[in-house]
Enzyme design. Sequence first.
Site, PDB file in Angstrom:
ATOM      1  N   TYR A  27       0.857  -1.192   0.000  1.00 56.60           N
ATOM      2  CA  TYR A  27       0.000   0.000   0.000  1.00 56.60           C
ATOM      3  C   TYR A  27       0.888   1.235   0.000  1.00 56.60           C
ATOM      4  CZ  TYR A  27      -3.097   3.696   1.649  1.00 56.60           C
ATOM      5  OH  TYR A  27      -3.798   4.883   1.765  1.00 56.60           O
ATOM      6  N   GLU A  59      -3.498   7.651  -4.011  1.00 54.46           N
ATOM      7  CA  GLU A  59      -3.480   6.364  -3.314  1.00 54.46           C
ATOM      8  C   GLU A  59      -3.284   5.226  -4.306  1.00 54.46           C
ATOM      9  OE1 GLU A  59      -6.028   4.730   0.325  1.00 54.46           O
ATOM     10  OE2 GLU A  59      -7.164   4.623  -1.547  1.00 54.46           O
TER      11      GLU A  59
END
Length: 391
Positions: free
Chosen positions: A109, A200
């Site tokens: 991530y 993101e």
Amino acid sequence: MKIHEYQAKQILAKYGVPVPRGSVAYSVDEATQVADDLASEICVVKAQIHAGGRGKGGGVKVSKGKTAIRESAETILGMQLVTHQTGPQGQKVKQLLVEEGMDIRKELYCSVLVDRGRQCVVLLASTEGGMDIEEVAEKTPEKILKIFVDPGIGLRPYQASELAFGLKIDEINPKLIRPAVAVFMSLYETFMQEDCSLLEINPLVLTGDGRVIALDAKLSFDDNAMYRHKDNLALRDKDEEDPLEVEASEADLNYIKLDGSIGCMVNGAGLAMGTMDIIKSYGGDPANFLDVGGAANQENVEKAFRLITKDPNVKCILINIFGGIVRCDMVAAGVIAAFKNVNLQIPVVVRLEGTNSEEAHQLVNESGLTDSLLMADGIRDAAEKAVAAAS
């Protein structure tokens, strides 16, 4: 402003961030044609909506073979996709992203955002890719790495290296440290150059053939900087936004629809937040956040009235204006005129304090609308009257 995943990946690719081969499709036939062009035995068919959690809602399907790809496209395209971010009403899928399949060895991530407390940009990363970062933060906060970037210096290669080693990429494949560092540097550059409010990548994957790929991408832009990015403004998909919020933005009103019954019209974002808080404290529920700005006048007051009353849940409107630069008597005149022009059928509670507030109260008292325009003595009195009127 939000954009779709396929649009975000096009922007990332400009800055050298590796993304899967793929293309957007607006029909089942187009989706199968994209798969043919990719010449990949396994393809991923992904719904394109402005919400996360698409996979859990059935909006992402890994498909092997032409028949399976067509079936996936037929299933997803046109569906009312419900995720934890869309609410129970869901969002209709009008376009798909068809991409090549990946040999995924590890999911990571990574995100870039503004840390307002430290007044700098921060890179967040975690070895727990593919999961909701909120869940990781709650259950295993030690797995979230943070790199704070001095805005006067920018992201340094040693910081990107620190992030790569912190994610233990060297334990998976030491040769991927350098490309991972390059990806982190490019993500930061994208964030800064495009005036993003959020970037993101979830997941950022390490592949079996030795690549670092942004498998998913989410970009949001700072609305206050959009005048610098006319090309990005063209990426806006109004179908993905609440119709009332679209109308408000076109009228230069800051509006966010909520689920309550008390419509709010306030000048100033901080005062608007405080107004919603005090409505809640008196047992009511705000129907919206609406900031008419520091230059409230008859025209935008009338636009605000029309906007609020298009929400069928609104039973009462609370106007909370603190006159500084703006004169309360001018606002009162605008409220009276707008009340008549819009032909409001619901009560309106008005709190006007500050510059020329006494004159404003006199205007309302002489308007002949005192049965519907309820003057309040202070914000607490306004909230109490609004909650009672909405009931």
